[in-house]
Design an enzyme around this catalytic site. Structure first.
Site, PDB file in Angstrom:
ATOM      1  N   CYS A  51       0.824  -1.208   0.000  1.00 17.09           N
ATOM      2  CA  CYS A  51       0.000   0.000   0.000  1.00 17.09           C
ATOM      3  C   CYS A  51       0.857   1.256   0.000  1.00 17.09           C
ATOM      4  O   CYS A  51       1.082   1.876   1.039  1.00 17.09           O
ATOM      5  CB  CYS A  51      -0.978   0.034   1.166  1.00 17.09           C
ATOM      6  SG  CYS A  51      -2.220   1.329   0.917  1.00 17.09           S
ATOM      7  N   LYS A 101       1.431  -3.314  -4.400  1.00 14.48           N
ATOM      8  CA  LYS A 101       1.129  -4.405  -3.468  1.00 14.48           C
ATOM      9  C   LYS A 101       0.007  -3.957  -2.525  1.00 14.48           C
ATOM     10  O   LYS A 101       0.259  -3.322  -1.509  1.00 14.48           O
ATOM     11  CB  LYS A 101       2.402  -4.794  -2.705  1.00 14.48           C
ATOM     12  CG  LYS A 101       3.478  -5.394  -3.616  1.00 14.48           C
ATOM     13  CD  LYS A 101       4.708  -5.800  -2.834  1.00 14.48           C
ATOM     14  CE  LYS A 101       5.804  -6.343  -3.739  1.00 14.48           C
ATOM     15  NZ  LYS A 101       5.450  -7.594  -4.436  1.00 14.48           N
ATOM     16  N   THR A 102      -1.218  -4.287  -2.900  1.00 11.85           N
ATOM     17  CA  THR A 102      -2.386  -3.886  -2.120  1.00 11.85           C
ATOM     18  C   THR A 102      -3.332  -5.072  -1.957  1.00 11.85           C
ATOM     19  O   THR A 102      -3.255  -6.055  -2.698  1.00 11.85           O
ATOM     20  CB  THR A 102      -3.164  -2.746  -2.820  1.00 11.85           C
ATOM     21  OG1 THR A 102      -3.741  -3.249  -4.038  1.00 11.85           O
ATOM     22  CG2 THR A 102      -2.253  -1.565  -3.150  1.00 11.85           C
ATOM     23  N   CYS A 140      -5.710   1.930  -4.326  1.00 15.00           N
ATOM     24  CA  CYS A 140      -5.211   2.587  -3.124  1.00 15.00           C
ATOM     25  C   CYS A 140      -6.159   3.730  -2.769  1.00 15.00           C
ATOM     26  O   CYS A 140      -6.044   4.826  -3.323  1.00 15.00           O
ATOM     27  CB  CYS A 140      -3.799   3.126  -3.373  1.00 15.00           C
ATOM     28  SG  CYS A 140      -2.972   3.700  -1.878  1.00 15.00           S
TER      29      CYS A 140
END
Length: 413
Positions: A164, A304-305, A339
């Site tokens: 994130c 990367k979430t 995000c």
């Protein structure tokens, strides 16, 4: 000698990606023999920690027992994976036992490398040093925000990759909003020290974010990487192009450097980066066709979430089943990640994008313009997405992320 236990599919990791992949597999083929290797007794909704640090959520609502989210039809192996022997289709556990598989999915997440910042571990949770990246520390963030009436607040962001990428800013904007509401923002010197060269990696969202940087009077310091913290003296040291800079603080929100789990980095499955070496489209390992990577542990160049894991899980399920049946993976991943940038209490910039920074909105612009702050986006994050996570994603419901036939993504990336 103990005989290895065999399963159709072994999944390493019981986080968002691992559980969602297991559930998506079982929805397609309930008869599968799946083992999930996961030592933790708790499962966390990590996107909620930003809201905990802002006093919106209470920490316990982000935690549930692992037993409550683990699919009933899988074999839960309650210990850690230690090593991989992909040439023999085998995983060795921490106690030395082994599992064999036809297909392996590696999804153990990313490791928070607190130790890479000198002095940090000794002072976390005290001396004004906090982080929303840990369940037990997010409440301390809110405690500090409520108590700070004047002084200096510093928010740090390490080099990529981190999970994130917007979370460091989210903590800052929500803190500033609380200080603005309390009438003390003018007495607080706020600094955002980002190791990167830009405020946010997708340019379309930067103008709206800069409006909030200016509104809150935030000093934006790019190319500034936190390398040491002295808690008792409340001093932070940053590496910059001009040399080291020391700054005193009354509050320091730290985002730790993040790396691949060591047992992955040391394995034959690792890319040079340490992450699972997969094709960025199929998420299939580049050297071992019956191995897939999912979630934060993959080498894919996406954000990367949790939203990325939500999109990847059903795709890995479809492609893994194809391999299990002796076929080629039929589905490609477009790099989707989301995000929700909480810029004030009640408004969010809903960043949704894929490979190459291409905008991939889930909703029509007339409903939500993701490049502008919106109240509907706040309701999505605060009310809808937690429910979708617990009751949809982890149970194999694929709302808005059901895999579609392969698109022509490779030439565009």
């Amino acid at each position: 000698m103990t005989t290895a236990r065999h399963h159709d599919i072994v999944i390493v990791g019981g986080g968002a990606a691992g559980i969602a992949t297991a559930s998506s597999l079982l929805r397609r083929r309930p008869s599968l023999d799946i083992a999930v290797i996961e030592p933790s007794e708790d499962h966390f909704y990590q996107p909620g920690w930003t809201m905990v640090g802002a006093g919106v959520f209470q920490a316990p609502v982000t935690r549930r027992a692992m037993a409550s989210v683990m699919p009933k039809a899988v074999t839960w192996v309650r210990q850690a994976a230690a090593t991989f022997q992909p040439d023999h289709n085998q995983v060795t556990l921490a106690d030395g036992a082994t599992l064999t598989y036809q297909v392996l999915v590696v999804a153990p997440g990313i490791r928070l490398a607190w130790e890479k910042i000198a002095g940090l571990e000794e002072t976390l949770g005290s001396n004004g040093v906090t982080s929303n990246y840990r369940y037990d520390l997010a409440p301390y963030t809110w405690e500090l925000v409520q108590g700070l009436k004047s002084g200096r607040a510093i928010f740090s962001q390490p080099p990529m990759p981190i999970k994130c990428a917007g979370a460091p800013q989210k903590a800052m904007y929500l803190s500033c909003d609380a200080w603005e509401e309390a009438g003390v923002l003018g007495n607080i010197d706020v600094e955002f020290r980002n190791a990167g060269a830009v405020l946010f990696g997708v340019a379309d969202y930067v103008p709206a974010l800069m409006e909030y940087v200016e509104r809150y009077g935030i000093q934006l310091k790019l190319g500034s990487n936190l390398v040491a913290v002295d808690g008792p003296s409340r001093t932070a040291t940053f590496a910059t192009a001009e040399g080291e800079v020391q700054r005193t603080f009354d509050m320091l929100h730290v985002v730790p450097p993040q790396v691949a789990p060591q047992f992955v980095a040391d394995s034959p499955l690792a890319a040079e980066s340490g992450f699972v070496d997969v094709d960025q489209f199929t998420l299939q390992h580049v050297r071992y066709p019956n191995v897939f990577g999912a979630g934060d542990a993959g080498s894919m160049p996406n954000a990367k979430t949790a939203a990325a894991a939500r999109k990847q899980a059903p795709l890995v399920a479809v492609n893994a089943l194809a391999v299990l049946d002796g076929k080629a993976p039929p589905i490609d991943y477009d790099g989707y990640g989301s995000c929700p940038l909480t810029v004030e209490r009640g408004k969010i910039i809903l960043a949704e994008f894929g490979y190459g920074g291409k905008l991939l909105p889930s909703f029509p612009e007339w409903l939500i313009d993701g490049t502008r702050p919106a109240r509907l986006s706040w309701l999505l994050k605060s009310e809808v997405l937690p429910w979708v996570y617990w009751n949809g994603m982890l149970k194999g419901h694929e709302w808005l992320v059901r895999p579609k036939p392969r698109l022509t993504l490779r030439d565009a990336a």
